[in-house]
Design an enzyme around this catalytic site. Structure first.
Site, PDB file in Angstrom:
ATOM      1  N   THR A  11     -21.289  34.210   8.552  1.00 31.22           N
ATOM      2  CA  THR A  11     -20.310  33.479   8.642  1.00 31.22           C
ATOM      3  C   THR A  11     -19.667  32.974  10.565  1.00 31.22           C
ATOM      4  O   THR A  11     -18.934  31.979  10.946  1.00 31.22           O
ATOM      5  CB  THR A  11     -18.574  33.610   7.989  1.00 31.22           C
ATOM      6  OG1 THR A  11     -18.539  34.815   7.813  1.00 31.22           O
ATOM      7  CG2 THR A  11     -19.366  33.815   6.552  1.00 31.22           C
ATOM      8  N   GLN A  13     -20.045  33.567  14.812  1.00 28.22           N
ATOM      9  CA  GLN A  13     -20.659  32.531  15.754  1.00 28.22           C
ATOM     10  C   GLN A  13     -22.247  33.009  16.001  1.00 28.22           C
ATOM     11  O   GLN A  13     -23.481  32.084  15.410  1.00 28.22           O
ATOM     12  CB  GLN A  13     -20.554  32.628  17.250  1.00 28.22           C
ATOM     13  CG  GLN A  13     -21.740  32.165  17.699  1.00 28.22           C
ATOM     14  CD  GLN A  13     -21.076  32.384  20.034  1.00 28.22           C
ATOM     15  OE1 GLN A  13     -20.392  31.441  20.723  1.00 28.22           O
ATOM     16  NE2 GLN A  13     -22.099  33.469  19.834  1.00 28.22           N
ATOM     17  N   ASP A  14     -22.967  34.040  15.961  1.00 30.45           N
ATOM     18  CA  ASP A  14     -24.406  34.544  15.828  1.00 30.45           C
ATOM     19  C   ASP A  14     -25.236  34.277  14.470  1.00 30.45           C
ATOM     20  O   ASP A  14     -25.649  33.805  14.843  1.00 30.45           O
ATOM     21  CB  ASP A  14     -24.499  36.054  16.335  1.00 30.45           C
ATOM     22  CG  ASP A  14     -24.023  36.002  17.989  1.00 30.45           C
ATOM     23  OD1 ASP A  14     -23.223  34.995  18.302  1.00 30.45           O
ATOM     24  OD2 ASP A  14     -24.578  36.574  18.728  1.00 30.45           O
ATOM     25  N   ALA A  82     -22.561  41.749  12.061  1.00 29.74           N
ATOM     26  CA  ALA A  82     -21.223  41.530  11.546  1.00 29.74           C
ATOM     27  C   ALA A  82     -20.501  42.783  11.884  1.00 29.74           C
ATOM     28  O   ALA A  82     -21.139  43.888  12.027  1.00 29.74           O
ATOM     29  CB  ALA A  82     -20.977  42.100   9.959  1.00 29.74           C
ATOM     30  N   GLN A  84     -16.435  43.596  13.571  1.00 26.71           N
ATOM     31  CA  GLN A  84     -14.824  43.533  14.287  1.00 26.71           C
ATOM     32  C   GLN A  84     -15.118  44.054  15.897  1.00 26.71           C
ATOM     33  O   GLN A  84     -15.472  44.393  16.536  1.00 26.71           O
ATOM     34  CB  GLN A  84     -14.177  44.885  14.200  1.00 26.71           C
ATOM     35  CG  GLN A  84     -12.717  44.289  14.799  1.00 26.71           C
ATOM     36  CD  GLN A  84     -12.715  43.904  15.928  1.00 26.71           C
ATOM     37  OE1 GLN A  84     -12.671  42.650  16.319  1.00 26.71           O
ATOM     38  NE2 GLN A  84     -12.233  44.475  16.986  1.00 26.71           N
ATOM     39  N   THR A 126     -23.970  45.862  22.671  1.00 28.91           N
ATOM     40  CA  THR A 126     -23.340  44.574  24.031  1.00 28.91           C
ATOM     41  C   THR A 126     -22.991  45.413  25.063  1.00 28.91           C
ATOM     42  O   THR A 126     -23.137  46.593  25.888  1.00 28.91           O
ATOM     43  CB  THR A 126     -21.968  44.721  22.669  1.00 28.91           C
ATOM     44  OG1 THR A 126     -20.578  43.782  24.427  1.00 28.91           O
ATOM     45  CG2 THR A 126     -21.084  45.478  22.331  1.00 28.91           C
ATOM     46  N   GLU A 128     -20.566  44.897  26.732  1.00 31.30           N
ATOM     47  CA  GLU A 128     -19.154  45.792  26.702  1.00 31.30           C
ATOM     48  C   GLU A 128     -19.407  47.553  26.941  1.00 31.30           C
ATOM     49  O   GLU A 128     -18.226  48.479  27.115  1.00 31.30           O
ATOM     50  CB  GLU A 128     -18.501  45.464  25.743  1.00 31.30           C
ATOM     51  CG  GLU A 128     -17.997  44.391  25.358  1.00 31.30           C
ATOM     52  CD  GLU A 128     -16.283  44.591  27.050  1.00 31.30           C
ATOM     53  OE1 GLU A 128     -15.833  45.545  26.678  1.00 31.30           O
ATOM     54  OE2 GLU A 128     -16.707  43.751  27.397  1.00 31.30           O
ATOM     55  N   TYR A 150     -13.808  49.565  20.853  1.00 30.37           N
ATOM     56  CA  TYR A 150     -14.570  48.442  20.627  1.00 30.37           C
ATOM     57  C   TYR A 150     -16.453  48.982  22.003  1.00 30.37           C
ATOM     58  O   TYR A 150     -17.305  49.365  20.106  1.00 30.37           O
ATOM     59  CB  TYR A 150     -14.349  47.111  21.156  1.00 30.37           C
ATOM     60  CG  TYR A 150     -15.442  46.041  20.949  1.00 30.37           C
ATOM     61  CD1 TYR A 150     -16.136  45.326  19.495  1.00 30.37           C
ATOM     62  CD2 TYR A 150     -16.613  45.778  22.138  1.00 30.37           C
ATOM     63  CE1 TYR A 150     -17.238  43.771  19.939  1.00 30.37           C
ATOM     64  CE2 TYR A 150     -17.498  44.831  22.146  1.00 30.37           C
ATOM     65  CZ  TYR A 150     -17.551  44.861  20.992  1.00 30.37           C
ATOM     66  OH  TYR A 150     -18.764  43.644  20.711  1.00 30.37           O
ATOM     67  N   LYS A 154     -19.492  50.743  19.224  1.00 31.68           N
ATOM     68  CA  LYS A 154     -20.423  49.519  19.346  1.00 31.68           C
ATOM     69  C   LYS A 154     -21.986  50.806  20.034  1.00 31.68           C
ATOM     70  O   LYS A 154     -22.833  51.111  20.451  1.00 31.68           O
ATOM     71  CB  LYS A 154     -20.414  48.730  20.691  1.00 31.68           C
ATOM     72  CG  LYS A 154     -19.621  47.665  19.706  1.00 31.68           C
ATOM     73  CD  LYS A 154     -20.646  47.022  18.852  1.00 31.68           C
ATOM     74  CE  LYS A 154     -20.671  45.638  18.132  1.00 31.68           C
ATOM     75  NZ  LYS A 154     -22.093  45.216  17.330  1.00 31.68           N
ATOM     76  N   ARG A 185     -18.169  29.562  18.748  1.00 30.19           N
ATOM     77  CA  ARG A 185     -17.040  30.594  19.386  1.00 30.19           C
ATOM     78  C   ARG A 185     -15.753  30.990  18.808  1.00 30.19           C
ATOM     79  O   ARG A 185     -15.422  29.596  18.884  1.00 30.19           O
ATOM     80  CB  ARG A 185     -16.911  30.957  21.093  1.00 30.19           C
ATOM     81  CG  ARG A 185     -16.454  32.274  21.777  1.00 30.19           C
ATOM     82  CD  ARG A 185     -17.574  32.779  21.652  1.00 30.19           C
ATOM     83  NE  ARG A 185     -17.782  33.877  22.110  1.00 30.19           N
ATOM     84  CZ  ARG A 185     -17.418  35.498  21.876  1.00 30.19           C
ATOM     85  NH1 ARG A 185     -18.076  35.907  21.174  1.00 30.19           N
ATOM     86  NH2 ARG A 185     -18.055  36.353  23.556  1.00 30.19           N
TER      87      ARG A 185
END
Ligand code: NAP
Ligand code: G4F
Length: 345
Positions: A11, A13-14, A82, A84, A126, A128, A150, A154, A185
């Site tokens: 559900t 964006q990606d 999926a 957060q 990511t 990040e 986050y 990750k 987005r």
């Protein structure tokens, strides 16, 4: 027989772009959804694929959900998208983020190891994770230095994938993706917030766009290009990790200028730091302000990716440049702002 694939986070964006790509390639696409009272389907409907997805329930924090799904369906491929995914929120929800973005990845690879070892696995890692960057251009060999809960979560997900690949010879790959955007987005992310709010200001439905740190820079690409890279990673004979990036970095301020120009605003900046404002020269109105509530306890100042490995081995390269990307987003948000009942408020 059609290959069976699971896309977690379908559900998002990606998930929407990837499921469209996989359906076009003839896959049977299973997509995960959470029990929720709000609408979940708008991105899949926008891409015209909602009716083709086989929905299965998944809450990542429920260990048995993952195990049962992996065991029951014996998927050919799983793309674990999926998460957060909002960095700012992870400072307020560090433990939840650790569970969903970190530990859940271990639940997946362990479930695959125990019950479905032929399943190929993609993990959404990511840029990040590079955080406080240790090299001017970040590649697969650049040291990580996460700057948010986050990114820390990750990083665990990333390394558990590497560890299972090396320990059990699993086909498990990690895509270290730099920021990628689109009209789909989430509205909390800065590019979409900018295009949506500026479009609303244009139509008189909002007065001000409030932003945080406009000096950070990001390597922004188009999400539709990046899901092709995910797919290519799982088609390789051997699993590995790949950076996907454009190799160009742009400040938030410059993205504002780009999007504003496409809408017809002409921005003049005045003031500094928290007092900086953006005035539309045509109307004389202040339309951009800084609100420190959007600052982060620790910031990632610069991200700039080196995707040479993906370009060489996967034959991947981004097709959509920043100007075209901003234009796609502006066009969609102008349409939605003009016709408020179609917009997702
Ligand atoms: P997104 O739009 O925020 O989508 C996240 C998806 O995860 C949604 O489908 C959401 O479901 C689902 N989800 C969140 N928490 C969940 C939970 N506890 N249990 C089950 N499902 C849950 O994210 P995206 O931009 O598509 O990004 C996809 C993945 O790539 C994420 O893992 C993100 O961290 C990573 N990533 C993204 C970028 C980027 O620039 N977009 C770059 C690098 C990595 P609901 O619809 O129910 O909320
Ligand atoms: O759009 P952002 O929230 O994206 P961020 O933090 O780079 O994270 C995104 O990309 C990551 C890949 O590098 C993904 F892993 C992650 O899931 C997500 O998709 O913020 C970008 C920059 C930051 O420096 C932030 O401080 O924009 C700055 N910013 C300034 N004002 C703002 C705002 N960000 C948001 N979201 N909202 C603002 O008002």
């Amino acid at each position: 027989m059609a290959k069976k694939v699971l896309v977690t986070g379908v559900t998002g964006q990606d998930g929407a772009y990837l499921s469209k790509l996989l359906l076009e390639k003839g896959y049977e696409v299973y997509g995960t959804k959470r029990r929720t009272s709000s609408e979940i389907a708008w991105r899949l409907e926008y891409l015209g694929v909602y009716k083709d997805i086989r929905f299965v329930d998944l809450e990542l924090t429920e260990p048995h959900n993952i195990f049962n799904l992996v065991q029951k369906y014996q998927f050919d491929e799983i793309y674990n998208l999926a998460a957060q995914s909002f960095v700012r929120a992870s400072f307020d929800q560090p433990l939840y983020t650790a569970d969903v973005d970190g530990i859940a990845v271990a639940r997946f690879v362990e479930a695959i190891r125990q019950t479905s070892p032929q399943t190929k696995f993609y993990q959404a890692s990511t840029s990040e994770m590079f955080g406080k960057i240790q090299e001017e251009k970040q590649s697969e060999t650049t040291a990580f230095y996460p700057r948010s809960p986050y990114a820390v979560a990750k990083l665990y997900g990333h390394w558990i994938v590497v560890n299972y690949r090396e320990s059990y010879n699993m086909h498990a790959s990690s895509g270290i993706l730099f920021n990628h955007e689109s009209p789909l987005r989430g509205e909390e992310f800065v590019t979409r917030k900018i295009t949506k709010h500026l479009a609303e200001i244009h139509y008189g439905k909002r007065d001000i766009l409030e932003l945080g740190n406009m000096d950070s820079t990001r390597d922004w690409g188009f999400a539709g290009d990046y899901v092709e890279g995910m797919y290519l990673m799982l088609q390789q004979p051997k699993a590995d990790d790949y950076v996907l990036a454009t190799g160009e970095t742009t400040s938030i301020r410059d993205f504002v200028i780009l999007a504003a120009k496409q809408i017809g605003f002409d921005i003049e900046w005045q003031g500094k730091a928290e007092n900086e404002i953006g005035i539309d020269c045509k109307s004389g109105k202040t339309i951009i302000k800084i609100n420190p509530v959007h600052y982060r306890p620790a910031e990632v100042d610069v991200l700039l990716g080196d995707s040479s490995k993906a370009r060489k081995i996967l034959g991947w390269k981004p097709k959509v440049g920043l100007e075209k990307l901003a234009n796609m987003m502006v066009e969609a948000d102008m349409k939605w702002a003009a016709c408020i009942e179609q917009a997702r408020y």
